[in-house]
Design a protein around this motif. Structure first.
Motif, short mmCIF file in Angstrom:
data_model
loop_
_atom_site.label_atom_id
_atom_site.label_comp_id
_atom_site.label_asym_id
_atom_site.label_seq_id
_atom_site.Cartn_x
_atom_site.Cartn_y
_atom_site.Cartn_z
N UNK A 79 42.40 40.19 53.45
CA UNK A 79 42.42 38.84 52.96
C UNK A 79 41.92 38.81 51.43
N UNK A 80 40.77 39.59 51.46
CA UNK A 80 39.98 39.44 50.17
C UNK A 80 40.48 40.57 49.36
N UNK A 81 40.30 41.92 49.93
CA UNK A 81 40.49 42.92 49.19
C UNK A 81 41.93 43.10 48.60
N UNK A 82 42.85 42.68 49.23
CA UNK A 82 44.29 42.56 48.84
C UNK A 82 44.32 41.68 47.56
N UNK A 83 43.73 40.63 47.52
CA UNK A 83 43.48 39.85 45.95
C UNK A 83 42.87 40.60 45.02
N UNK A 84 41.84 41.35 45.49
CA UNK A 84 41.07 42.22 44.49
C UNK A 84 41.62 43.22 44.03
N UNK A 85 42.56 43.89 44.79
CA UNK A 85 43.49 44.67 43.89
C UNK A 85 44.62 44.25 43.28
N UNK A 86 45.20 43.07 43.60
CA UNK A 86 46.16 42.39 42.97
C UNK A 86 45.65 42.24 41.57
N UNK A 87 44.31 41.55 41.47
CA UNK A 87 43.58 41.32 40.02
C UNK A 87 43.54 42.43 39.35
N UNK A 88 43.05 43.66 39.90
CA UNK A 88 42.86 44.91 39.11
C UNK A 88 44.16 45.54 38.75
#
Length: 211
Positions: free
Chosen positions: A164-173
């Motif tokens: 749930x967190x890493x998905x949003x991290x990759x989205x930002x990147x």
């Protein structure tokens, strides 16, 4: 040097987790009070209006995910495990119950209607099934007093929770670096959100087994 590193890593991990957990809280707050046209739901109006159970299951998933994320984080604290084993057990039971009965089933349902087409749907459905499976296996192993397998499966479970967190991290990147189209972005982060997590934890478990 090793001692300093062992003390530093938990601090760094806590800071990173805290940052993204606060981000998740802010995202969740967008859905309080319950509305059918806020944030992500603005692009899911077809599902909201044509599938009666979609909105209910979406909110079950959103609200329960915050609790399992926080609960899971506490489960790998050696301090809590050694000093307060009852807290570890009770939070662990809550973690399992919420995932098995709420988070994973609702995630499976909304995954069927994920943006990004067939490949995104396959990813989110697979994630939900693996999440359910690893969590349940972790619980069953501790019931059978198999601590090693319990820990291994709960690590797998939490690394899937952490998607749930890493998905949003990759989205930002990815948005910052490449500005992909929204549908392309969904197809990419649907897989990036959890597969690298799981590969990392499998490498860790493999290395541990060799020691």
């Amino acid at each position: 040097m090793k001692k300093n590193l062992s003390l530093l890593l938990p601090i760094v991990w806590t800071l990173i987790f805290s940052f993204f957990f606060i981000l998740m809280i802010n995202i969740t707050l967008q859905y309080i009070p319950i509305k059918n046209d806020v944030a992500f739901l603005q692009i899911k109006q077809t599902e909201v209006h044509k599938i009666p159970s979609y909105l209910t299951l979406f909110y079950i998933h959103v609200y329960s995910a915050i609790f399992v994320l926080l609960a899971g984080f506490t489960q790998f604290s050696n301090f809590i495990l050694k000093k307060y084993p009852a807290i570890h057990r009770n939070i662990g039971k809550l973690y399992v119950i919420i995932i098995v009965f709420l988070s994973a089933p609702s995630g499976l349902f909304i995954g069927i209607f994920a943006n990004g087409g067939f490949f995104s749907k396959v990813s989110f459905v697979t994630l939900s099934i693996l999440w359910f499976y690893c969590t349940l296996k972790g619980f069953l192993h501790i019931k059978n007093k198999n601590i090693a397998l319990h820990k291994a499966y709960m690590l797998r479970s939490f690394t899937l929770t952490f998607s749930a967190i890493t998905l949003r991290f990759w989205k930002v990147i990815l948005v910052y670096l490449f500005q992909p189209s929204p549908m392309d972005l969904y197809q990419i982060i649907a897989w990036l959100g959890w597969i690298p997590n799981l590969l990392i934890i499998e490498c860790y478990l493999y290395n541990q087994s060799k020691k």
